[in-house]
Design a protein around this motif. Structure first.
Motif, PDB file in Angstrom:
ATOM      1  N   ILE A  46      -8.805   1.959  -2.839  1.00  0.00           N
ATOM      2  CA  ILE A  46      -8.910   2.955  -3.919  1.00  0.00           C
ATOM      3  C   ILE A  46      -7.560   3.654  -3.994  1.00  0.00           C
ATOM      4  O   ILE A  46      -7.159   4.371  -3.081  1.00  0.00           O
ATOM      5  CB  ILE A  46     -10.026   3.964  -3.651  1.00  0.00           C
ATOM      6  CG1 ILE A  46     -11.368   3.251  -3.535  1.00  0.00           C
ATOM      7  CG2 ILE A  46     -10.079   5.008  -4.762  1.00  0.00           C
ATOM      8  CD1 ILE A  46     -12.524   4.165  -3.216  1.00  0.00           C
ATOM      9  N   GLY A  47      -6.848   3.412  -5.094  1.00  0.00           N
ATOM     10  CA  GLY A  47      -5.490   3.895  -5.214  1.00  0.00           C
ATOM     11  C   GLY A  47      -5.347   5.121  -6.083  1.00  0.00           C
ATOM     12  O   GLY A  47      -6.292   5.891  -6.296  1.00  0.00           O
ATOM     13  N   LYS A  48      -4.160   5.280  -6.616  1.00  0.00           N
ATOM     14  CA  LYS A  48      -3.814   6.439  -7.423  1.00  0.00           C
ATOM     15  C   LYS A  48      -4.683   6.484  -8.671  1.00  0.00           C
ATOM     16  O   LYS A  48      -4.915   5.459  -9.325  1.00  0.00           O
ATOM     17  CB  LYS A  48      -2.336   6.343  -7.817  1.00  0.00           C
ATOM     18  CG  LYS A  48      -1.752   7.613  -8.395  1.00  0.00           C
ATOM     19  CD  LYS A  48      -0.252   7.439  -8.595  1.00  0.00           C
ATOM     20  CE  LYS A  48       0.377   8.722  -9.109  1.00  0.00           C
ATOM     21  NZ  LYS A  48       1.842   8.553  -9.304  1.00  0.00           N
ATOM     22  N   LEU A  57       0.829  -1.203   0.000  1.00  0.00           N
ATOM     23  CA  LEU A  57       0.000   0.000   0.000  1.00  0.00           C
ATOM     24  C   LEU A  57       0.857   1.243   0.000  1.00  0.00           C
ATOM     25  O   LEU A  57       1.910   1.304   0.652  1.00  0.00           O
ATOM     26  CB  LEU A  57      -0.918   0.011   1.226  1.00  0.00           C
ATOM     27  CG  LEU A  57      -1.995  -1.066   1.319  1.00  0.00           C
ATOM     28  CD1 LEU A  57      -2.862  -0.832   2.555  1.00  0.00           C
ATOM     29  CD2 LEU A  57      -2.858  -1.087   0.064  1.00  0.00           C
ATOM     30  N   ARG A  58       0.417   2.257  -0.739  1.00  0.00           N
ATOM     31  CA  ARG A  58       1.086   3.548  -0.726  1.00  0.00           C
ATOM     32  C   ARG A  58       0.782   4.276   0.581  1.00  0.00           C
ATOM     33  O   ARG A  58      -0.132   3.909   1.329  1.00  0.00           O
ATOM     34  CB  ARG A  58       0.623   4.404  -1.906  1.00  0.00           C
ATOM     35  CG  ARG A  58       0.910   3.806  -3.278  1.00  0.00           C
ATOM     36  CD  ARG A  58       0.424   4.755  -4.366  1.00  0.00           C
ATOM     37  NE  ARG A  58       0.706   4.277  -5.708  1.00  0.00           N
ATOM     38  CZ  ARG A  58      -0.112   3.534  -6.438  1.00  0.00           C
ATOM     39  NH1 ARG A  58      -1.295   3.189  -5.939  1.00  0.00           N
ATOM     40  NH2 ARG A  58       0.226   3.148  -7.646  1.00  0.00           N
ATOM     41  N   LEU A  59       1.547   5.351   0.835  1.00  0.00           N
ATOM     42  CA  LEU A  59       1.340   6.130   2.052  1.00  0.00           C
ATOM     43  C   LEU A  59      -0.078   6.678   2.121  1.00  0.00           C
ATOM     44  O   LEU A  59      -0.748   6.579   3.163  1.00  0.00           O
ATOM     45  CB  LEU A  59       2.361   7.286   2.104  1.00  0.00           C
ATOM     46  CG  LEU A  59       2.203   8.291   3.242  1.00  0.00           C
ATOM     47  CD1 LEU A  59       2.342   7.606   4.591  1.00  0.00           C
ATOM     48  CD2 LEU A  59       3.236   9.411   3.102  1.00  0.00           C
ATOM     49  N   SER A  60      -0.573   7.249   1.024  1.00  0.00           N
ATOM     50  CA  SER A  60      -1.924   7.813   1.027  1.00  0.00           C
ATOM     51  C   SER A  60      -2.980   6.736   1.238  1.00  0.00           C
ATOM     52  O   SER A  60      -4.010   6.973   1.878  1.00  0.00           O
ATOM     53  CB  SER A  60      -2.186   8.551  -0.287  1.00  0.00           C
ATOM     54  OG  SER A  60      -2.075   7.656  -1.385  1.00  0.00           O
ATOM     55  N   GLU A  61      -2.722   5.542   0.733  1.00  0.00           N
ATOM     56  CA  GLU A  61      -3.679   4.449   0.885  1.00  0.00           C
ATOM     57  C   GLU A  61      -3.717   3.938   2.316  1.00  0.00           C
ATOM     58  O   GLU A  61      -4.769   3.551   2.823  1.00  0.00           O
ATOM     59  CB  GLU A  61      -3.316   3.332  -0.088  1.00  0.00           C
ATOM     60  CG  GLU A  61      -3.449   3.749  -1.546  1.00  0.00           C
ATOM     61  CD  GLU A  61      -2.725   2.817  -2.502  1.00  0.00           C
ATOM     62  OE1 GLU A  61      -2.836   3.037  -3.721  1.00  0.00           O
ATOM     63  OE2 GLU A  61      -2.041   1.891  -2.028  1.00  0.00           O
ATOM     64  N   LEU A  62      -2.573   3.934   2.989  1.00  0.00           N
ATOM     65  CA  LEU A  62      -2.544   3.542   4.395  1.00  0.00           C
ATOM     66  C   LEU A  62      -3.367   4.501   5.245  1.00  0.00           C
ATOM     67  O   LEU A  62      -3.978   4.110   6.238  1.00  0.00           O
ATOM     68  CB  LEU A  62      -1.096   3.513   4.904  1.00  0.00           C
ATOM     69  CG  LEU A  62      -0.217   2.369   4.386  1.00  0.00           C
ATOM     70  CD1 LEU A  62       1.233   2.645   4.740  1.00  0.00           C
ATOM     71  CD2 LEU A  62      -0.668   1.035   4.960  1.00  0.00           C
ATOM     72  N   SER A  81      12.011   4.792   3.991  1.00  0.00           N
ATOM     73  CA  SER A  81      10.758   5.534   4.183  1.00  0.00           C
ATOM     74  C   SER A  81       9.593   4.601   3.871  1.00  0.00           C
ATOM     75  O   SER A  81       9.771   3.399   3.654  1.00  0.00           O
ATOM     76  CB  SER A  81      10.718   6.766   3.277  1.00  0.00           C
ATOM     77  OG  SER A  81      10.706   6.378   1.919  1.00  0.00           O
ATOM     78  N   THR A  82       8.404   5.156   3.815  1.00  0.00           N
ATOM     79  CA  THR A  82       7.210   4.354   3.552  1.00  0.00           C
ATOM     80  C   THR A  82       7.296   3.639   2.207  1.00  0.00           C
ATOM     81  O   THR A  82       6.919   2.465   2.097  1.00  0.00           O
ATOM     82  CB  THR A  82       5.964   5.260   3.566  1.00  0.00           C
ATOM     83  OG1 THR A  82       6.058   6.182   4.626  1.00  0.00           O
ATOM     84  CG2 THR A  82       4.702   4.443   3.704  1.00  0.00           C
ATOM     85  N   HIS A  83       7.808   4.303   1.184  1.00  0.00           N
ATOM     86  CA  HIS A  83       7.836   3.695  -0.144  1.00  0.00           C
ATOM     87  C   HIS A  83       8.839   2.551  -0.221  1.00  0.00           C
ATOM     88  O   HIS A  83       8.718   1.682  -1.101  1.00  0.00           O
ATOM     89  CB  HIS A  83       8.156   4.755  -1.202  1.00  0.00           C
ATOM     90  CG  HIS A  83       7.409   4.546  -2.487  1.00  0.00           C
ATOM     91  ND1 HIS A  83       6.046   4.687  -2.597  1.00  0.00           N
ATOM     92  CD2 HIS A  83       7.829   4.166  -3.721  1.00  0.00           C
ATOM     93  CE1 HIS A  83       5.654   4.437  -3.829  1.00  0.00           C
ATOM     94  NE2 HIS A  83       6.723   4.105  -4.534  1.00  0.00           N
ATOM     95  N   TRP A  84       9.809   2.524   0.668  1.00  0.00           N
ATOM     96  CA  TRP A  84      10.744   1.400   0.700  1.00  0.00           C
ATOM     97  C   TRP A  84       9.991   0.101   1.032  1.00  0.00           C
ATOM     98  O   TRP A  84      10.355  -0.969   0.540  1.00  0.00           O
ATOM     99  CB  TRP A  84      11.841   1.654   1.736  1.00  0.00           C
ATOM    100  CG  TRP A  84      12.951   2.522   1.231  1.00  0.00           C
ATOM    101  CD1 TRP A  84      12.825   3.733   0.623  1.00  0.00           C
ATOM    102  CD2 TRP A  84      14.348   2.240   1.290  1.00  0.00           C
ATOM    103  NE1 TRP A  84      14.060   4.245   0.300  1.00  0.00           N
ATOM    104  CE2 TRP A  84      15.021   3.346   0.713  1.00  0.00           C
ATOM    105  CE3 TRP A  84      15.101   1.187   1.788  1.00  0.00           C
ATOM    106  CZ2 TRP A  84      16.407   3.406   0.617  1.00  0.00           C
ATOM    107  CZ3 TRP A  84      16.493   1.255   1.700  1.00  0.00           C
ATOM    108  CH2 TRP A  84      17.136   2.340   1.107  1.00  0.00           C
ATOM    109  N   LEU A 109      -1.819  -6.069  -7.955  1.00  0.00           N
ATOM    110  CA  LEU A 109      -1.624  -5.837  -6.525  1.00  0.00           C
ATOM    111  C   LEU A 109      -1.090  -4.443  -6.239  1.00  0.00           C
ATOM    112  O   LEU A 109      -1.467  -3.796  -5.261  1.00  0.00           O
ATOM    113  CB  LEU A 109      -0.668  -6.891  -5.954  1.00  0.00           C
ATOM    114  CG  LEU A 109      -1.244  -8.288  -5.706  1.00  0.00           C
ATOM    115  CD1 LEU A 109      -0.145  -9.238  -5.293  1.00  0.00           C
ATOM    116  CD2 LEU A 109      -2.328  -8.222  -4.641  1.00  0.00           C
ATOM    117  N   LEU A 110      -0.177  -3.961  -7.092  1.00  0.00           N
ATOM    118  CA  LEU A 110       0.445  -2.666  -6.865  1.00  0.00           C
ATOM    119  C   LEU A 110      -0.377  -1.510  -7.418  1.00  0.00           C
ATOM    120  O   LEU A 110      -0.115  -0.352  -7.088  1.00  0.00           O
ATOM    121  CB  LEU A 110       1.846  -2.636  -7.487  1.00  0.00           C
ATOM    122  CG  LEU A 110       2.875  -3.586  -6.859  1.00  0.00           C
ATOM    123  CD1 LEU A 110       4.194  -3.523  -7.626  1.00  0.00           C
ATOM    124  CD2 LEU A 110       3.101  -3.238  -5.398  1.00  0.00           C
TER     125      LEU A 110
END
Length: 775
Positions: free
Chosen positions: A562-564, A533-538, A720-723, A744-745
């Motif tokens: 709901i993603g990017k 999950l991306r930061l915004s999705e978390l 960071s989160t994206h790592w 998934l991504l």
């Protein structure tokens, strides 16, 4: 002196510091005698409590908030005045002031020091018959070593009257005016003081003491100057801590505070907010006198200043930039967004060189209207980022190139790249400030290659949209990526944690005590590293997206995200992570945080926080309406289900502090009635999640730096989160097809996912070693 005599002399010497050491300490740690020292003593003579006087006048210089320290400082100040006054031949003033100061209830003399009580000194004034003025003056001059013309005749008469309580004989003082001794007015504290001010002093004696202190102040004290070293005035180790951030003088300190802003003390070790506030209050008049005033941003929080500027901007008329066409001020008011300014037709884009003569589908008549239509496509952080880039580019068009955006040609775009590579000083802000701040500037510094690549990618999207929608008949940005040397690189999939790094991070995590904060961190790490999950999705995904299904005869938890770009995808949540979620929500319930009915903001995917009214539209169902339209037990049940459905994956664990606000006069106050949560259901904000992970990885780096056999610490400092998203993808690609990983991504293009398919370095080495070499 033989050894026996030396031993006896040493035994007879008083224990502790030699006399005068405290005075030297005052000079070394608190600097010169200043007017604040004398104001401190006058306050005590007025009956002000010792702690109150110290807080008002001396607390800025440092030291513990302990009564013993206050008493010690009082003694140091009195002894410093005694020694300095003796060197400057102020014996008369010392003879009047010191007994009164020594008689203060809080004064404790240095061990071994002897000073006559005030009662004895007062008796000395009246025990014998009053001498004539000439005899008394001669005696005073002989005792203090001063000349008779040190004071005027009127001052000698006044001194005589204060010493004896009456005027000298008429023959000596006939027709002499009663002038004031001191030119320094005594400033009284506004706070309440004792009703009886040192009852052992008569009014005449007290007036004599105050005037003696005023004369001593005039002779001994000096004002602080900006070129003074901090050690002259500050103590308790603060000069040493300030030197570590490059501050040597008071002028350096003023410049440093102006640069760092209201929270400047956070960058100085062992300096708290209370002492920093006192220090700034002491610096304000010194800085003004030195023509180097402290800025508003150093005196008030940015949030307060932002509210004031927003109020002022709301009242101000729209700025007219017609003068831009004539080439006036190169950076006209930055406080007002350039999109809100009135522009002449020559700059507005109505007559732009590449404006299409046909009607465009946006219905835009000016460049600003076209930019706003383009921005309306986006939401949330993406929109804010694009608006920031578009505004500074448009400001450059108007104020540097002096042309409309719709008239730009390729050389102009190339000139803008050179501009962002080295923006002039008046376009750069030294520190990050709010957009409403008068110190705001479009840049924080020169843009590096990656930042330039992002800048021109956004602007390329703007020009392409203007061309596609019929606003422009030519696109000056088309195909310039390679010309400008800004080809987008592929994703660096190495920015992830390998097995050894992950194992070490988990060891550090398990060493922490089992608290709600640790359990939340465990949930965050496991969830991000197993779902991608991306930061915004978390931050925006809710429990309503979680469902249980049977897959191949086994139960599995699936989470809709709901993603990017608003794309919906499904990820799997492991059972142990689902258990961590339940424990985390139980921790929120135990802390009595989460849902707050008074809060309207709700963080929803792909947008700015919306209101509770907009929450129903974001939910895609009518559950909130159902709750409102029923009653009794059913209403309670539906409400409970609604709250559970909108619970965040990662929530707060304590109630945020109350928010600051401004009253009608602009005075800040803490508004305890206004809700302070960022989300109605207690979701943790994106920035809070990011900082939480960054702090954890910094702790892991510190642990790695001190343990033998640990992974390199530098890699953890970059994490960071994206790592965590890359960590998931690098592991998942070993077990599934690229098309599954793409789903998934949430990638829109399989080519983006394919970067994870590239051969691993270990596989490459193994293959090369197995390759037969020609000899």
């Amino acid at each position: 002196m033989n050894a026996t005599e030396a031993t006896k002399a040493q035994e007879s010497r008083p224990r502790g510091r030699p006399r005068g050491t405290q005075t030297r300490l005052l000079h070394e740690h608190a600097g010169h005698l200043g007017r604040h020292h004398f104001a401190f003593l006058r306050a005590l003579l007025d009956g002000v409590e010792l702690e109150q006087a110290w807080t008002r006048y001396l607390a800025f210089s440092g030291g513990p908030s302990d009564r013993r320290h206050f008493v010690s400082r009082l003694r140091q100040v009195v002894e410093a005045i005694e020694h300095a006054g003796a060197r400057r031949a102020c014996m008369v003033e010392l003879a009047v002031a010191l007994p009164a100061l020594s008689a203060l209830p809080d004064f404790v003399p240095t061990r071994g020091a002897r000073r006559a009580p005030l009662s004895q000194t007062a008796t000395a004034f009246t025990a014998t018959a009053a001498p004539s003025l000439d005899d008394w003056r001669s005696a005073q001059c002989g005792a203090s070593g001063i000349d008779e013309d040190f004071y005027t005749q009127a001052e000698w008469v006044d001194l005589y009257g204060e010493a004896f309580g009456h005027a000298p004989p008429a023959s000596a003082s006939a027709s002499m005016p009663a002038l004031a001794l001191s030119a320094t007015a005594h400033a009284h504290l506004a706070e309440t003081a004792h009703p009886e001010v040192n009852p052992r002093l008569t009014s005449a004696q007290r007036r004599a003491v105050i005037d003696a202190l005023a004369t001593l102040e005039r002779v001994l004290a000096r004002e602080a100057r900006l070129d003074d070293e901090t050690g002259f005035w500050l103590g308790a180790g603060l000069p040493r801590e300030l030197a570590r951030v490059g501050v040597q003088s008071l002028g350096d300190l003023v410049r440093y505070i102006n640069l760092q802003g209201f929270r400047w003390h956070r960058t100085v070790s062992r300096l708290g907010a209370v002492r920093a506030t006192r220090l700034v209050a002491w610096l304000v008049p010194i800085a003004q006198q030195g023509d180097q005033a402290l800025l508003d941003s150093a005196l008030r929080p940015e949030s307060d200043l932002a509210r004031l500027r927003q109020r002022d901007l709301a009242r101000a008329p729209v700025t007219d930039l017609a003068a831009l066409a004539g080439g006036t001020d190169p950076l006209m008011p930055v406080a007002v967004p350039v999109m809100d300014m009135a522009l002449p037709d020559a700059l507005s884009g109505r007559d732009g060189l590449f404006r299409s003569p046909d009607t465009n589908v946006w219905g835009a008549q000016t460049d600003v209207q076209a930019i706003q239509q383009w921005l309306s496509r986006y939401q949330g952080q993406t929109r804010r980022d694009y608006a920031r880039i578009a505004e500074r580019f448009y400001r450059w068009c108007l104020q540097v190139r002096r042309t409309a955006l719709s008239s730009l040609q390729e050389p102009d775009i190339q000139a803008y790249q050179a501009f962002v590579s080295a923006p002039p000083a008046d376009w750069v802000q030294p520190r990050k400030v709010r957009r409403e701040d008068a110190a705001w500037r479009p840049f924080r510094g020169p843009l590096g290659r990656n930042s330039q690549r992002h800048e021109f990618a956004v602007l390329g999207g703007l020009f392409a949209a203007m061309h596609d929608k019929g606003y422009l008949r030519a696109n000056a940005m088309s195909g310039l990526g390679r010309t400008l040397g800004l080809v987008k690189p592929s994703i660096d999939v190495r920015r992830s944690l390998n097995e050894a790094q992950w194992s070490f991070a988990m060891v550090v995590l398990r060493e922490r005590p089992d608290t709600p904060a640790r359990r939340r961190l465990q949930l965050l790490l496991d969830l991000a590293s197993t779902t991608g999950l991306r930061l915004s999705e978390l931050a925006t995904t809710r429990m309503k997206g979680l469902r249980q299904e049977l897959v191949d005869g086994e139960s599995a938890w699936l989470l809709d995200v709901i993603g990017k770009g608003g794309k919906l995808r499904t990820v799997m949540v492991f059972d142990d992570i689902k258990a961590l979620m339940e424990q985390h929500h139980a921790d929120m319930d135990a802390a009595r945080v989460g849902f707050e009915d008074a809060v309207e903001r709700v963080q929803v995917p792909n947008s700015r926080p919306t209101t509770a009214a907009g929450e129903r539209m974001a939910s895609g169902d009518q559950e909130a309406d159902a709750v409102a339209s029923t009653g009794g037990a059913l209403q309670d049940a539906l409400r409970a289900e609604h709250l559970q459905a909108w619970r965040p994956l990662i929530g707060i664990l304590r109630r945020p502090p109350p928010r600051r606000d401004l009253d009608a006069r602009g005075v800040p106050f803490v508004d305890r009635e206004q809700p302070s949560q960022a989300d109605r259901y207690g979701a943790l904000e994106r920035s809070a999640i990011y900082r939480l992970l960054r702090r954890f990885f910094t702790d892991v780096a510190n642990a790695a730096a001190t343990r033998e056999g640990a992974p390199p610490a530098a890699e953890f400092l970059k994490a960071s989160t994206h790592w965590l998203r890359h960590t998931f993808a690098n592991e998942a690609i070993k077990q599934m097809q690229p098309q599954v990983l793409q789903s998934l991504l949430g990638h829109s293009d399989l080519r983006v996912t394919s970067v994870y398919v590239k051969a691993q370095a270990a596989d490459l080495v193994r293959g090369m070693r197995a390759l037969p070499r020609k000899r």
